[in-house]
Design a protein around this motif. Structure first.
Motif, PDB file in Angstrom:
ATOM      1  N   UNK A 518       8.962 -11.982  17.937  1.00 18.21           N
ATOM      2  CA  UNK A 518       9.776 -11.319  16.908  1.00 18.21           C
ATOM      3  C   UNK A 518      11.108 -10.861  17.487  1.00 18.21           C
ATOM      4  N   UNK A 519      11.080 -10.204  18.651  1.00 13.60           N
ATOM      5  CA  UNK A 519      12.325  -9.731  19.254  1.00 13.60           C
ATOM      6  C   UNK A 519      13.201 -10.895  19.688  1.00 13.60           C
ATOM      7  N   UNK A 520      12.586 -11.950  20.220  1.00 13.43           N
ATOM      8  CA  UNK A 520      13.376 -13.118  20.621  1.00 13.43           C
ATOM      9  C   UNK A 520      14.029 -13.772  19.416  1.00 13.43           C
ATOM     10  N   UNK A 521      13.286 -13.894  18.309  1.00 10.92           N
ATOM     11  CA  UNK A 521      13.861 -14.496  17.100  1.00 10.92           C
ATOM     12  C   UNK A 521      14.995 -13.650  16.548  1.00 10.92           C
ATOM     13  N   UNK A 522      14.856 -12.315  16.562  1.00 10.37           N
ATOM     14  CA  UNK A 522      15.950 -11.441  16.107  1.00 10.37           C
ATOM     15  C   UNK A 522      17.192 -11.626  16.963  1.00 10.37           C
ATOM     16  N   UNK A 523      17.011 -11.751  18.262  1.00  8.35           N
ATOM     17  CA  UNK A 523      18.167 -11.918  19.142  1.00  8.35           C
ATOM     18  C   UNK A 523      18.822 -13.273  18.947  1.00  8.35           C
ATOM     19  N   UNK A 524      18.009 -14.322  18.800  1.00 12.50           N
ATOM     20  CA  UNK A 524      18.562 -15.667  18.648  1.00 12.50           C
ATOM     21  C   UNK A 524      19.330 -15.792  17.342  1.00 12.50           C
ATOM     22  N   UNK A 525      18.787 -15.227  16.259  1.00 12.03           N
ATOM     23  CA  UNK A 525      19.410 -15.377  14.938  1.00 12.03           C
ATOM     24  C   UNK A 525      20.322 -14.208  14.578  1.00 12.03           C
ATOM     25  N   UNK A 526      20.576 -13.304  15.524  1.00 17.08           N
ATOM     26  CA  UNK A 526      21.497 -12.171  15.290  1.00 17.08           C
ATOM     27  C   UNK A 526      21.100 -11.357  14.055  1.00 17.08           C
ATOM     28  N   UNK A 527      19.822 -10.993  13.983  1.00 17.93           N
ATOM     29  CA  UNK A 527      19.316 -10.192  12.864  1.00 17.93           C
ATOM     30  C   UNK A 527      19.266  -8.737  13.322  1.00 17.93           C
ATOM     31  N   UNK A 528      20.115  -7.904  12.745  1.00 13.91           N
ATOM     32  CA  UNK A 528      20.214  -6.505  13.151  1.00 13.91           C
ATOM     33  C   UNK A 528      19.625  -5.547  12.100  1.00 13.91           C
ATOM     34  N   UNK A 529      19.482  -6.002  10.873  1.00 16.77           N
ATOM     35  CA  UNK A 529      19.024  -5.125   9.794  1.00 16.77           C
ATOM     36  C   UNK A 529      17.549  -4.813   9.983  1.00 16.77           C
ATOM     37  N   UNK A 530      17.182  -3.535   9.836  1.00 25.39           N
ATOM     38  CA  UNK A 530      15.790  -3.099   9.910  1.00 25.39           C
ATOM     39  C   UNK A 530      15.528  -2.111   8.773  1.00 25.39           C
ATOM     40  N   UNK A 531      14.336  -2.231   8.168  1.00 25.60           N
ATOM     41  CA  UNK A 531      13.960  -1.360   7.059  1.00 25.60           C
ATOM     42  C   UNK A 531      13.230  -0.145   7.605  1.00 25.60           C
ATOM     43  N   UNK A 532      13.760   1.054   7.335  1.00 26.98           N
ATOM     44  CA  UNK A 532      13.129   2.285   7.812  1.00 26.98           C
ATOM     45  C   UNK A 532      12.134   2.790   6.766  1.00 26.98           C
ATOM     46  N   UNK A 533      10.986   3.205   7.240  1.00 30.56           N
ATOM     47  CA  UNK A 533       9.936   3.697   6.350  1.00 30.56           C
ATOM     48  C   UNK A 533       9.224   4.866   7.018  1.00 30.56           C
ATOM     49  N   UNK A 534       8.391   5.556   6.221  1.00 25.94           N
ATOM     50  CA  UNK A 534       7.489   6.575   6.743  1.00 25.94           C
ATOM     51  C   UNK A 534       6.094   5.966   6.797  1.00 25.94           C
ATOM     52  N   UNK A 535       5.511   5.937   7.980  1.00 28.71           N
ATOM     53  CA  UNK A 535       4.167   5.412   8.155  1.00 28.71           C
ATOM     54  C   UNK A 535       3.179   6.574   8.060  1.00 28.71           C
ATOM     55  N   UNK A 536       2.400   6.572   7.004  1.00 28.68           N
ATOM     56  CA  UNK A 536       1.395   7.602   6.787  1.00 28.68           C
ATOM     57  C   UNK A 536       0.043   7.073   7.267  1.00 28.68           C
ATOM     58  N   UNK A 537      -0.535   7.746   8.283  1.00 29.04           N
ATOM     59  CA  UNK A 537      -1.847   7.378   8.806  1.00 29.04           C
ATOM     60  C   UNK A 537      -2.855   8.381   8.250  1.00 29.04           C
ATOM     61  N   UNK A 538      -3.821   7.886   7.476  1.00 28.28           N
ATOM     62  CA  UNK A 538      -4.894   8.731   6.946  1.00 28.28           C
ATOM     63  C   UNK A 538      -6.222   8.202   7.479  1.00 28.28           C
ATOM     64  N   UNK A 539      -7.273   8.847   7.089  1.00 29.48           N
ATOM     65  CA  UNK A 539      -8.591   8.417   7.545  1.00 29.48           C
ATOM     66  C   UNK A 539      -9.112   7.236   6.738  1.00 29.48           C
ATOM     67  N   UNK A 540      -8.329   6.771   5.746  1.00 28.29           N
ATOM     68  CA  UNK A 540      -8.736   5.591   4.994  1.00 28.29           C
ATOM     69  C   UNK A 540      -7.725   4.448   5.075  1.00 28.29           C
ATOM     70  N   UNK A 541      -6.411   4.771   5.107  1.00 26.38           N
ATOM     71  CA  UNK A 541      -5.396   3.717   4.968  1.00 26.38           C
ATOM     72  C   UNK A 541      -4.226   3.956   5.909  1.00 26.38           C
ATOM     73  N   UNK A 542      -3.427   2.884   6.033  1.00 21.97           N
ATOM     74  CA  UNK A 542      -2.075   2.940   6.615  1.00 21.97           C
ATOM     75  C   UNK A 542      -1.106   2.656   5.477  1.00 21.97           C
ATOM     76  N   UNK A 543      -0.205   3.596   5.221  1.00 17.38           N
ATOM     77  CA  UNK A 543       0.737   3.438   4.113  1.00 17.38           C
ATOM     78  C   UNK A 543       2.159   3.475   4.641  1.00 17.38           C
ATOM     79  N   UNK A 544       2.976   2.521   4.138  1.00 15.19           N
ATOM     80  CA  UNK A 544       4.415   2.505   4.410  1.00 15.19           C
ATOM     81  C   UNK A 544       5.119   3.029   3.169  1.00 15.19           C
ATOM     82  N   UNK A 545       5.840   4.151   3.312  1.00 10.61           N
ATOM     83  CA  UNK A 545       6.430   4.854   2.176  1.00 10.61           C
ATOM     84  C   UNK A 545       7.949   4.818   2.307  1.00 10.61           C
TER      85      UNK A 545
END
Length: 662
Positions: A518-545
């Protein structure tokens, strides 16, 4: 001299149609003569301008010949004879400049001036007389018209006398203007012949005088000088031919070499490597980090000087210090899917620069040379003998290793999942000594998803058919009731780097390999954009908010997360493998890679704790013991033991994510 056509002055008063017809012929001839004179004057002015330009050019040439001595030629050795010759030629050109200046003045006086006078005087006079003759003829015609309209009555005798007097005056005026006009046209036939010949006579005289004076000035004094200059030029030409023949022979010899000279890696199977080098020079690619995951490579010329590694860009006069090699270590590394890379590490263990050679031979020779220099072999009396002894040590440095999964001589110690202390086994699952090949972990050519809207498994479903649930599709219901009853809630700020389908979830090496790709592909294709999220870890799920809208972007059941690990070097990188059922009855595996504001081990610990809660929920007594082992805050919330705020992380979202609610 042949006879010249004339207008008869006796017929001027009668002004018959025959006379007018002959007059039109003379007028046409005068018009043609005017046009030709203008063109001839332009040609003569061009000759005069060229002669003036010759004066300026010879003057400039003389200055440039003298300026040769003042030029700071880098290779000016042996130019003394040329300088003296050019000084003499400068004097000759100055004398020629005097002659050219005199010729230009003579051409102006004897060639250009006569033709200008002929145009301005004779041709202008004819044109003026033509206009006067036309006016007089018009007045005469008007007076005759009045005279013709006189009545027969005798009482108009006074008017008749006035008109007769007016007719007589108009006829006299016309007669005078016609005589002057006819005379000018007749004289023009003689003057045009003189005007055409006289300027060329002046031109010829000026050129003859110029050549005569030049011959008198240079015929005697220049013969010997020109002969010596010709001999010098001939000798230089002979030397040039000899040197050109030598260069042609050398060129043929160099071009007759084996094609392997031009091939960068022709002997990759069994290269002839010199491991006793104590100095090395050549072109290498230097890796420069330009962003979080983006890098650039620059081809530069490197050379060693004593215990220093120097770099000299193309066109630079001298090189600059890049790295002090004393007591440094060097090893071959795999970097961004490039071959023949090696890394120089400083004595304190800090990773230094990464360089790329163009072939295996160059790569290993650079490593051997730097190894020899780092041990300060160049300071010994016999550096080559000492280098031979260190060959075995240098060979150990050319074994490639990956930057994500380093080969270790001893296996990572296994940890007890049920232990009372919070240990690394809860963060990174236990790995085996044997590291699978990349092809066994991820299929070659697997697409990488850089956008959080679609998961990597979407690529698998395109060819499987059927319909499946998209975990990255935004849910219509932004609330999750099970979060209210969850024993664990912890929030982390993360940025999505990429996801891709994988072949196995039996080892954490698949996460490290996915991170590398993933990091090599980002560097080769000059991909700088990243989506920021809140990762909520609960005892049942992983949620990206979504931090702005609080909409859930992705939701993973914690039971579907089969592997999770943090990067061993970059502590902020974390990834996990998700096993999802498909409509066809099978299962798909995808790895998701994130960058966290805090340490990735904290996220791994939270996931591990959630999975333990799921297990102990089946046994109420074990659940009570687990919750009693976690300290409480004053607000009645459980705190993770290893979750301390970072020095540079003070955002409210991270402080809120440092606690677990019961």
């Amino acid at each position: 001299m042949p006879a010249v056509d004339k207008l008869l002055l006796e017929e001027a008063l009668q002004d018959s149609p025959q006379t007018r017809s002959l007059l039109s012929v003379f007028e046409e001839d005068a018009g043609t003569l005017t046009d030709y004179t203008n063109q001839l004057l332009q040609a003569m002015q061009r000759v005069y301008g060229a002669q003036n330009e010759m004066c300026l050019a010879t003057q400039q040439l003389s200055k440039q010949l003298l300026a040769y001595e003042k030029q700071n030629f880098a290779l000016g050795k042996g130019d003394e004879e040329v300088i003296s010759t050019l000084h003499y030629f400068s004097k000759v050109v100055d004398e020629l400049n005097v002659l050219h200046t005199e010729l230009a003045k003579q051409l102006a006086d004897t060639m250009v001036l006569p033709i200008i006078q002929f145009r301005e005087k004779d041709l202008t006079e004819v044109s003026t007389l033509k206009d006067l003759f036309g006016l007089a003829s018009s007045e005469h015609d008007l007076s005759m018209a009045k005279y013709s309209r006189l009545p027969k009555k005798k009482e108009n005798e006074k008017v008749k006398a006035e008109i007769v007097k007016e007719v007589a005056a108009a006829r006299r005026k016309q007669h005078l203007s016609s005589l002057q006009y006819y005379c000018a046209l007749n004289a023009l036939q003689y003057r045009k012949r003189v005007a055409m010949v006289e300027p060329m006579l002046g031109f010829a005289h000026g050129q003859i005088n110029f050549f005569k004076k030049g011959a008198e000035m240079f015929s005697q004094s220049m013969d010997g000088f020109l002969s010596s200059v010709a001999d010098m030029v001939q000798s230089i030409q002979v030397e040039l031919e000899v040197e050109a023949e030598k260069m042609r022979a050398s060129q043929q010899e160099l071009l007759s070499l084996d094609e392997a000279v031009y091939t960068p890696d022709f002997d990759v199977a069994a290269p002839q490597i010199n491991r006793n080098l104590i100095q090395k020079a050549g072109y290498l690619n230097l890796r420069n980090k330009t962003g979080l995951v983006s890098t650039t490579w620059e081809r530069l010329y490197f050379f060693t000087q004593g215990g220093n590694l120097m770099c000299q860009p193309r066109g630079a006069v001298a090189g600059g210090l890049i790295q002090d090699l004393d007591n440094c270590s060097v090893m071959a590394v795999d970097c961004e899917d490039r071959r023949y890379c090696f890394q120089i590490t400083t004595p304190n263990g800090k990773a230094g620069i990464i360089l790329q050679a163009e072939s295996r031979k160059e790569n290993e020779e650079w490593i051997c040379a730097i190894n020899n220099i780092s041990r300060q072999i160049y300071l010994t009396d016999n550096p080559e003998a000492v280098a031979i002894k260190l060959n075995k040590t240098a060979l150990q440095a050319v074994t490639p290793i990956t930057s994500f999964a380093k080969k270790q001589e001893s296996p990572r110690p296994s940890q007890n999942v049920k232990g009372s202390e919070m240990e690394n086994d809860k963060i990174v699952p236990k790995a085996t000594v044997v590291i699978p090949e990349a092809e066994q972990l991820i299929a070659p050519g697997t697409p990488i998803q850089f956008d959080i809207v679609l998961p990597a498994t979407e690529f698998l479903d395109q060819n499987r058919g059927g319909r499946r649930t998209n975990p990255f599709g935004e849910t219509e219901d932004a609330t999750f009731p099970e979060a209210e009853d969850s024993l664990l809630q912890q929030m982390f700020i993360v940025r999505f780097l990429g996801s891709m389908a994988v072949k196995t979830d039996n080892t954490t090496e698949v996460i490290y390999e996915a991170m590398r790709q993933v990091l090599a592909a980002r560097a080769i294709h000059n991909i700088f954009r990243m989506t920021e999220s809140h990762l909520m870890v609960t005892s049942q799920t992983l949620r990206l908010i979504d931090p702005q809208t609080q909409v859930t972007r992705a939701n993973f059941e914690l039971t579907s997360v089969t592997q999770f690990a943090a990067h061993q070097e970059n502590k902020r990188l974390v990834g996990f493998v998700v096993r999802l059922p498909e409509s066809t009855g099978g299962e798909s595996l995808s790895t998701y890679v994130f960058e966290s504001n805090s340490e990735g081990e904290k996220i791994c610990y939270a996931i591990n704790l959630g999975k333990e809660i799921i297990e102990v929920q089946k046994d109420p007594e074990a659940l009570a013991q687990l919750m009693l082992s976690m300290p409480l805050t004053n607000d009645g919330k459980y705190v993770l033991l290893n979750d301390q705020p970072d020095d540079n992380d003070g955002s409210p979202s991270e402080n809120r994510g440092a606690e677990s609610e019961a």
